[in-house]
Design a protein around this motif. Structure first.
Motif, PDB file in Angstrom:
ATOM      1  N   THR A   2       0.824  -1.192   0.000  1.00 30.88           N
ATOM      2  CA  THR A   2       0.000   0.000   0.000  1.00 30.88           C
ATOM      3  C   THR A   2       0.849   1.228   0.000  1.00 30.88           C
ATOM      4  O   THR A   2       2.062   1.167   0.057  1.00 30.88           O
ATOM      5  N   ASP A   3       0.181   2.381  -0.020  1.00 36.11           N
ATOM      6  CA  ASP A   3       0.901   3.638  -0.114  1.00 36.11           C
ATOM      7  C   ASP A   3       1.402   4.118   1.226  1.00 36.11           C
ATOM      8  O   ASP A   3       1.916   5.205   1.336  1.00 36.11           O
ATOM      9  N   GLY A   4       1.281   3.368   2.254  1.00 36.14           N
ATOM     10  CA  GLY A   4       1.833   3.735   3.537  1.00 36.14           C
ATOM     11  C   GLY A   4       0.866   4.475   4.418  1.00 36.14           C
ATOM     12  O   GLY A   4       1.197   4.930   5.486  1.00 36.14           O
ATOM     13  N   GLY A   5      -0.393   4.645   4.023  1.00 36.32           N
ATOM     14  CA  GLY A   5      -1.356   5.334   4.860  1.00 36.32           C
ATOM     15  C   GLY A   5      -2.724   5.266   4.246  1.00 36.32           C
ATOM     16  O   GLY A   5      -2.874   5.208   3.040  1.00 36.32           O
ATOM     17  N   THR A   6      -3.746   5.303   5.070  1.00 36.39           N
ATOM     18  CA  THR A   6      -5.099   5.206   4.553  1.00 36.39           C
ATOM     19  C   THR A   6      -5.908   6.446   4.774  1.00 36.39           C
ATOM     20  O   THR A   6      -6.903   6.658   4.101  1.00 36.39           O
ATOM     21  N   ALA A   7      -5.482   7.330   5.712  1.00 33.70           N
ATOM     22  CA  ALA A   7      -6.263   8.526   5.980  1.00 33.70           C
ATOM     23  C   ALA A   7      -6.003   9.569   4.932  1.00 33.70           C
ATOM     24  O   ALA A   7      -4.875   9.942   4.700  1.00 33.70           O
ATOM     25  N   PRO A   8      -7.035  10.067   4.233  1.00 30.11           N
ATOM     26  CA  PRO A   8      -6.805  11.084   3.227  1.00 30.11           C
ATOM     27  C   PRO A   8      -6.399  12.376   3.895  1.00 30.11           C
ATOM     28  O   PRO A   8      -6.780  12.684   5.011  1.00 30.11           O
ATOM     29  N   GLN A 144       9.934   3.709  -5.257  1.00 29.68           N
ATOM     30  CA  GLN A 144       9.405   4.018  -3.933  1.00 29.68           C
ATOM     31  C   GLN A 144       8.223   3.117  -3.586  1.00 29.68           C
ATOM     32  O   GLN A 144       8.028   2.732  -2.433  1.00 29.68           O
ATOM     33  N   GLN A 145       7.446   2.762  -4.605  1.00 28.47           N
ATOM     34  CA  GLN A 145       6.244   1.971  -4.361  1.00 28.47           C
ATOM     35  C   GLN A 145       6.497   0.470  -4.359  1.00 28.47           C
ATOM     36  O   GLN A 145       5.853  -0.278  -3.626  1.00 28.47           O
ATOM     37  N   LEU A 146       7.449   0.036  -5.158  1.00 29.54           N
ATOM     38  CA  LEU A 146       7.693  -1.399  -5.276  1.00 29.54           C
ATOM     39  C   LEU A 146       8.410  -1.980  -4.067  1.00 29.54           C
ATOM     40  O   LEU A 146       8.272  -3.174  -3.765  1.00 29.54           O
ATOM     41  N   ASP A 415      11.396   9.575   4.825  1.00 30.83           N
ATOM     42  CA  ASP A 415      10.257  10.040   5.620  1.00 30.83           C
ATOM     43  C   ASP A 415       9.101  10.558   4.768  1.00 30.83           C
ATOM     44  O   ASP A 415       8.181  11.194   5.300  1.00 30.83           O
ATOM     45  N   ILE A 416       9.144  10.302   3.448  1.00 33.50           N
ATOM     46  CA  ILE A 416       8.099  10.759   2.532  1.00 33.50           C
ATOM     47  C   ILE A 416       7.126   9.620   2.267  1.00 33.50           C
ATOM     48  O   ILE A 416       7.546   8.500   1.952  1.00 33.50           O
ATOM     49  N   PRO A 417       5.794   9.832   2.385  1.00 37.57           N
ATOM     50  CA  PRO A 417       4.828   8.770   2.084  1.00 37.57           C
ATOM     51  C   PRO A 417       4.969   8.273   0.649  1.00 37.57           C
ATOM     52  O   PRO A 417       5.269   9.055  -0.265  1.00 37.57           O
ATOM     53  N   VAL A 418       4.736   7.006   0.455  1.00 38.52           N
ATOM     54  CA  VAL A 418       4.877   6.407  -0.881  1.00 38.52           C
ATOM     55  C   VAL A 418       3.964   7.081  -1.893  1.00 38.52           C
ATOM     56  O   VAL A 418       4.327   7.254  -3.057  1.00 38.52           O
ATOM     57  N   ARG A 419       2.765   7.503  -1.451  1.00 41.13           N
ATOM     58  CA  ARG A 419       1.813   8.098  -2.389  1.00 41.13           C
ATOM     59  C   ARG A 419       2.333   9.405  -2.981  1.00 41.13           C
ATOM     60  O   ARG A 419       1.795   9.900  -3.961  1.00 41.13           O
ATOM     61  N   GLN A 420       3.366  10.011  -2.348  1.00 42.76           N
ATOM     62  CA  GLN A 420       3.973  11.224  -2.868  1.00 42.76           C
ATOM     63  C   GLN A 420       5.367  10.966  -3.415  1.00 42.76           C
ATOM     64  O   GLN A 420       6.116  11.904  -3.685  1.00 42.76           O
ATOM     65  N   GLY A 421       5.697   9.689  -3.605  1.00 43.23           N
ATOM     66  CA  GLY A 421       7.054   9.337  -4.003  1.00 43.23           C
ATOM     67  C   GLY A 421       7.461   9.913  -5.341  1.00 43.23           C
ATOM     68  O   GLY A 421       8.581  10.401  -5.509  1.00 43.23           O
TER      69      GLY A 421
END
Length: 504
Positions: A2-8, A144-146, A415-421
């Motif tokens: 997952t992208d490292g977090g679920t809360a939008p 970053q995602q893989l 320290d950067i979330p995957v969704r912003q990688g």
């Protein structure tokens, strides 16, 4: 995965969620190598063209400004497209953008190879840069995602090794192709080689790269005003340096563009803050720079890349122009750097989780030793021995370079979330491209200004010794600044660790 977090949140909540990538380890690594190989091809075009400049000048009668733009124009459009394309990749399909960018890059390379004059070559190079800026953010986002945890450190270690080899091996490859193709048209082979490589890579990408996003009917959040302001700011910053050649006819009015840059950059920051306050997605979430590790790592990247590419370019120009060494042999001087940096990048990617920023500090120290050694070699070593001593010094610098690139990449994005990688990696790549453009422009200006000033007054050997020494000043200063940033970051991390230990 997952992208490292679920809360939008306000920055990413409107984006379609990152898909789980159900890949076996073997498939993940195959996808990784496709991405990294293509990244290496685009980086090669930053350095292998440098060695062809004398041949292009002879073929087209190109002036200093045209030659500068053929090199740095690629960097300019590369940098312009990085952040917007990283933003789109984070919201839509990184795989699709990767293939589109690679296809355009391959076609633009063919256009460079058949260019009938310097103008067509320059335009094709600009398109090449746009394509490179489209695909590179997708590479960083996919890595970053893989991968996660220690495996991500290993992946970035290999990525850094590959990029280090591509940067350093470019002059050697360029010189070899010129030798094979001949002095008149050998430079065209530098671009022709991208055609078969590109076709193979397109096929492999279509087959091996995974889809990383769920489908979404939501409109693309691009922040059009932010895109325009960002583009104007980047162009206003880079153009004065791109038009700096060191010749007496350089127009001093170009520096007024830096005033425009300051004004537009301030407007961009103000707009991004306002846009985010309205609950919309800004082009660059300024919250990224509140992450100290990311901020320091990005600044360090800019400083390092203001030093390394000019070091290769000036060394090649000095050996060709000052010592009259053939391009292929001048390029071979950097082989030691390429091999040493590949090896140390691999170990750096493994050791970074244990030693952290300290390993980058040691790496920068070794590169500084290398730059000092290169200048001392040019000034004090007899000309006939200079290439061999420089090759040995490059090995030392290469060990340091490998300990900088991949560990810093890992630390910067840790320290950067995957969704912003993709976006975060794009900003880092932009810092590298701006550093490269500014570093090369200043280094070339100092190099050629010394030649113009001293030619005819002292022996040619002295002219080129002085020109090389003055040009390499930018590499030394940039590395010293990077060293200071690394020490500041190391100190901050140690304070943070002590506070965390005390709290526990």
């Amino acid at each position: 995965m997952t992208d490292g977090g679920t809360a939008p949140d306000r920055v990413t909540g409107a984006h379609p969620v990152t898909s789980d990538i159900a890949l076996t380890p073997a498939r993940r690594w195959r996808a990784f190598w496709v991405c990294v190989t293509v990244a290496a091809i685009t980086i090669l075009d930053l350095s292998k063209v440098n060695v062809a400049l004398p041949s292009i000048e002879a073929a087209f009668g190109a002036g200093a400004t045209e030659l500068q733009l053929i090199v740095s124009g690629y960097v300019l459009t590369f940098g312009l497209f990085l952040v917007p394309m990283g933003r789109i990749g984070d919201q839509r399909s990184r795989r699709a953008l990767f293939i589109i960018g690679l296809t355009v890059f391959t076609l633009a390379s063919a256009a460079c190879a058949v260019a009938p004059n310097a103008t067509v070559l320059l335009v094709a190079r600009l398109v090449q840069g746009m394509a490179a800026g489209t695909q590179m953010p997708q590479v960083l986002g996919l890595i970053q995602q893989l991968f996660q945890g220690k495996e991500r450190g290993r992946a970035f270690g290999l990525f850094g090794a590959t990029i280090g080899v591509a940067t350093a091996f470019g002059p050697t490859l360029g010189g070899l192709l010129i030798a094979l193709g001949g002095p008149a048209d050998g430079w065209r082979w530098i671009f022709w080689m991208n055609l078969p490589l590109g076709v193979i890579a397109i096929a492999l990408a279509a087959w091996m790269l995974p889809n990383t996003r769920t489908r979404s009917r939501r409109p693309l959040a691009l922040d059009p005003v932010g895109v325009v302001l960002f583009g104007v700011a980047v162009v206003a910053l880079m153009l004065p340096f791109l038009f700096t050649t060191g010749a007496r006819d350089d127009d001093p009015r170009r520096w007024w563009l830096l005033v425009l840059f300051v004004l537009v950059a301030a407007g961009f920051v103000a707009w991004e803050r306002r846009y985010a306050s309205l609950g919309k997605d800004p082009l660059i979430p300024l919250q990224l720079f509140r992450v100290e590790s990311y901020r320091n790592g990005t600044l360090l990247q800019a400083m390092y890349f203001a030093a390394a590419p000019p070091m290769f370019l000036l060394t090649t120009l000095y050996l060709q122009g000052g010592l009259h060494i053939e391009p292929v042999f001048a390029g071979m001087v950097t082989i030691g750097f390429a091999l040493a940096s590949a090896l140390s990048s691999w170990f750096g990617g493994i050791l970074v989780n244990r030693f952290g920023r300290a390993i980058v500090v040691w790496g920068l120290g070794l590169v500084l030793v290398g730059v000092t050694g290169l200048v001392a070699t040019a000034i004090y070593v007899p000309d006939e021995a200079t290439p061999y001593v420089m090759a040995a010094v490059m090995v030392v610098a290469g060990v340091g370079g490998g300990l900088v690139i991949s560990p810093n990449q890992t630390l910067t994005l840790a320290d950067i979330p995957v969704r912003q990688g993709g976006l975060a990696g794009s900003v880092g790549q932009l810092a590298q491209r701006i550093g490269t453009a500014v570093g090369i422009a200043i280094a070339l200006a100092l190099f050629y200004a010394t030649i113009y000033r001293e030619q005819g007054e002292v022996p040619d050997a002295v002219v080129y010794h002085d020109a090389y020494g003055f040009g390499m000043l930018i590499a030394g200063i940039a590395l010293a600044l990077a060293f200071v940033v690394a020490l500041i970051d190391l100190s901050a991390r140690r304070r943070s660790d002590k506070l965390a230990h005390a709290a526990s």
